[in-house]
Design an enzyme around this catalytic site. Structure first.
Site, PDB file in Angstrom:
ATOM      1  N   LYS A  22      66.955  66.711   6.696  1.00 56.98           N
ATOM      2  CA  LYS A  22      66.716  65.313   6.337  1.00 56.98           C
ATOM      3  C   LYS A  22      67.976  64.669   5.756  1.00 56.98           C
ATOM      4  CE  LYS A  22      64.466  62.740   2.585  1.00 56.98           C
ATOM      5  NZ  LYS A  22      65.680  62.567   1.756  1.00 56.98           N
ATOM      6  N   ASN A  23      68.617  65.336   4.784  1.00 56.70           N
ATOM      7  CA  ASN A  23      69.732  64.716   4.077  1.00 56.70           C
ATOM      8  C   ASN A  23      70.970  64.555   4.954  1.00 56.70           C
ATOM      9  OD1 ASN A  23      68.312  64.368   1.685  1.00 56.70           O
ATOM     10  ND2 ASN A  23      68.849  66.391   0.915  1.00 56.70           N
ATOM     11  N   ARG A  93      66.174  55.438   0.078  1.00 61.63           N
ATOM     12  CA  ARG A  93      67.417  55.499  -0.692  1.00 61.63           C
ATOM     13  C   ARG A  93      68.636  55.530   0.223  1.00 61.63           C
ATOM     14  NH1 ARG A  93      70.301  60.194  -3.009  1.00 61.63           N
ATOM     15  NH2 ARG A  93      68.677  61.494  -2.138  1.00 61.63           N
ATOM     16  N   CYS A 117      62.568  57.725  -3.720  1.00 64.01           N
ATOM     17  CA  CYS A 117      61.956  58.304  -4.919  1.00 64.01           C
ATOM     18  C   CYS A 117      62.675  57.832  -6.183  1.00 64.01           C
ATOM     19  CB  CYS A 117      61.998  59.835  -4.865  1.00 64.01           C
ATOM     20  SG  CYS A 117      61.015  60.552  -3.535  1.00 64.01           S
ATOM     21  N   ARG A 122      69.379  55.295 -10.407  1.00 63.53           N
ATOM     22  CA  ARG A 122      70.134  55.800  -9.263  1.00 63.53           C
ATOM     23  C   ARG A 122      71.286  54.824  -9.021  1.00 63.53           C
ATOM     24  NH1 ARG A 122      68.207  59.462  -5.216  1.00 63.53           N
ATOM     25  NH2 ARG A 122      66.219  60.369  -5.784  1.00 63.53           N
ATOM     26  N   PRO A 123      72.214  54.753  -9.959  1.00 61.25           N
ATOM     27  CA  PRO A 123      73.289  53.781  -9.800  1.00 61.25           C
ATOM     28  C   PRO A 123      74.176  54.145  -8.610  1.00 61.25           C
ATOM     29  CG  PRO A 123      73.790  55.285 -11.594  1.00 61.25           C
ATOM     30  CD  PRO A 123      72.397  55.590 -11.153  1.00 61.25           C
ATOM     31  N   ASP A 307      66.861  69.263  -5.544  1.00 57.86           N
ATOM     32  CA  ASP A 307      65.731  69.009  -4.637  1.00 57.86           C
ATOM     33  C   ASP A 307      64.787  70.202  -4.515  1.00 57.86           C
ATOM     34  OD1 ASP A 307      66.429  66.424  -4.158  1.00 57.86           O
ATOM     35  OD2 ASP A 307      67.096  66.711  -2.095  1.00 57.86           O
ATOM     36  N   ARG A 399      57.755  61.888   4.020  1.00 58.17           N
ATOM     37  CA  ARG A 399      59.118  61.350   4.102  1.00 58.17           C
ATOM     38  C   ARG A 399      60.123  62.451   4.454  1.00 58.17           C
ATOM     39  NH1 ARG A 399      61.168  59.889  -0.868  1.00 58.17           N
ATOM     40  NH2 ARG A 399      63.059  59.706   0.390  1.00 58.17           N
TER      41      ARG A 399
END
Length: 431
Positions: A22-23, A93, A117, A122-123, A307, A399
């Site tokens: 996924k990532n 995201r 999420c 989450r800057p 994760d 997701r």
């Protein structure tokens, strides 16, 4: 409402094949914006995040064609739009990867702040710092992040990451691919999906060196050409099924993996008494005896992945003794703890540290997935519990996990999808 219903207490036996990462997929698909020609991307996971990213590309004007269940052809040659649709971007995201890709190709980008999420702040300040260093003006107005290269094209420079950030490392890589000159990313993240993105870009004609180390060098090129690329297997999906076997017991061969990527997970499970046998592209996971306590701290790769934190917590809840779990990446990743407590877990949280006192068994309960990985942890707990558990908010799980019900059913889990009327609908029907 759609939920998972799981009858727990059954050991798992058989084989599970892991899908594409996924990532990696959610960065590689936006990277096709940089390519002049058709990209064939193979081993794409069938998950909602990937569907969203492909939909965003199509909204921009890309030609996306499905070849088969795990392969798509993407042609971004005729895209002339650098503004991302707000309603799609806010659901994921990884939409921020479009900033780097669009800046690199067009010299400008308009992208809403990312969704996905919520683990606290989450800057994307490290992303923006990189773009500004490369000659972009970036500001937020009208609900959009507006980025524009001052000279129409970004310039290579040295970007030092104040903190190790996977997203910022990948975004600056994307921005630098078609920039003028040499970009050096220092204190870069080293995760497998960063290496995969670099390999994808290089296979299309980019000049990237050092991915997988803490210094990445990108020499900008004029254009990328089309080609074919296969995404790596998903490290976190594999780790989730490893944790499921550890919690529920049994013996499962987890196939289509890169064992090297799993070593940080394997090491902790072995410490706890799980037997793991590495093969060329598979790991055999077996748990027959008791689990023993251990301490886990999440860290950037090659450390234990954040994760995998909720999933390993599910296993630690069943380990004999007291374990200490420390979150070293995110501020707010323990929201799932109340759900575990419903199932009889003994957990105390103080800031980023959770103290877990092992129990003999989870008790079945109705719980909810409060985010993607917490949802996977609820499944693990339910598989190991006595009785029937129900998990709601499963859209979070879908997701990031392809065919999780089918894969678990294939190794003997009693898990099914149940659709029930929403409460309002049920009341209306009763009335």
């Amino acid at each position: 409402m759609t939920k998972y219903v799981i009858q727990g207490g059954k050991p798992l036996y058989g084989e599970i094949s892991i899908s594409g990462a996924k990532n990696a997929a959610v960065a590689i698909i936006p990277a096709t914006l940089l390519v002049d020609g058709v990209c064939r991307i193979e081993n794409i996971p069938q998950i909602s995040d990937v569907t969203l990213i492909l939909n965003i590309l199509q909204e921009l004007g890309a030609d996306v064609r499905t070849v088969n269940r795990t392969t798509v052809d993407v042609d971004c040659t005729h895209i002339h739009n650098a503004r991302i649709p707000e309603e799609l971007a806010r659901k994921i995201r990884a939409s921020y990867y479009f900033i780097g890709a669009l800046l690199s190709r067009f010299g400008s980008a308009q992208v809403p702040p990312p969704g996905g999420c919520d683990f606290g702040g989450r800057p994307i300040d490290q992303h923006i710092k990189g773009f500004v260093a490369m000659g972009a003006d970036v500001d937020v107005r009208g609900g959009y992040i507006h980025a524009k290269a001052r000279n129409g094209r970004l310039n290579g420079t040295t970007v030092y990451m104040d903190m190790v950030s996977v997203g910022a490392t990948m975004n600056v890589m994307l921005a630098a691919t078609l920039a003028d000159g040499l970009t050096i990313i220092e204190n870069a993240a080293k995760e497998p999906h960063i290496v995969d993105l670099a390999n994808f870009l290089n296979s299309m004609g980019a000049d990237i060196m050092g991915a997988g180390t803490d210094v990445i060098k990108i020499r900008g090129v004029d254009r990328l050409k089309g080609g074919t690329y296969s995404i790596i297997p998903d490290q976190i999906e594999a780790g989730t099924y490893m944790a499921a076997v550890a919690a529920a017991g049994g013996e499962v061969l987890i196939e289509n993996v890169i064992p090297k990527h799993l070593e940080c997970i394997t090491a902790k499970l072995v410490e706890m008494g799980v037997e793991i046998e590495e093969r060329d592209d598979a790991v055999l996971v077996r748990r027959t005896g008791e689990l023993t306590r251990t301490n886990v701290k999440t860290l950037p790769y090659p450390g234990f992945p954040t994760d995998m934190q909720p999933q390993i917590a599910a296993v630690l809840c069943l380990a004999k003794g007291t374990s200490v779990l420390t979150e070293g990446v995110w501020d707010n990743r323990y929201r799932y703890v109340d759900e575990f407590r419903r199932m009889g877990a003994q957990i105390q949280v103080d800031g980023k540290v959770a103290i877990i006192e092992g129990v003999d068994k989870f008790s079945a309960a109705r719980v909810q997935a409060c985010d993607l990985r917490a949802g996977a942890a609820m499944i693990i707990a339910a598989l190991a519990a006595n009785g029937t558990s129900e998990i709601s908010n499963i859209h979070h799980i879908e997701r990031g996990y392809e065919d999780i019900v089918r894969k678990l059913s294939g190794v003997g889990a009693d898990i099914r999808v149940v659709v029930t009327p929403d409460d309002e609908e049920a009341q209306a029907t009763a009335g």
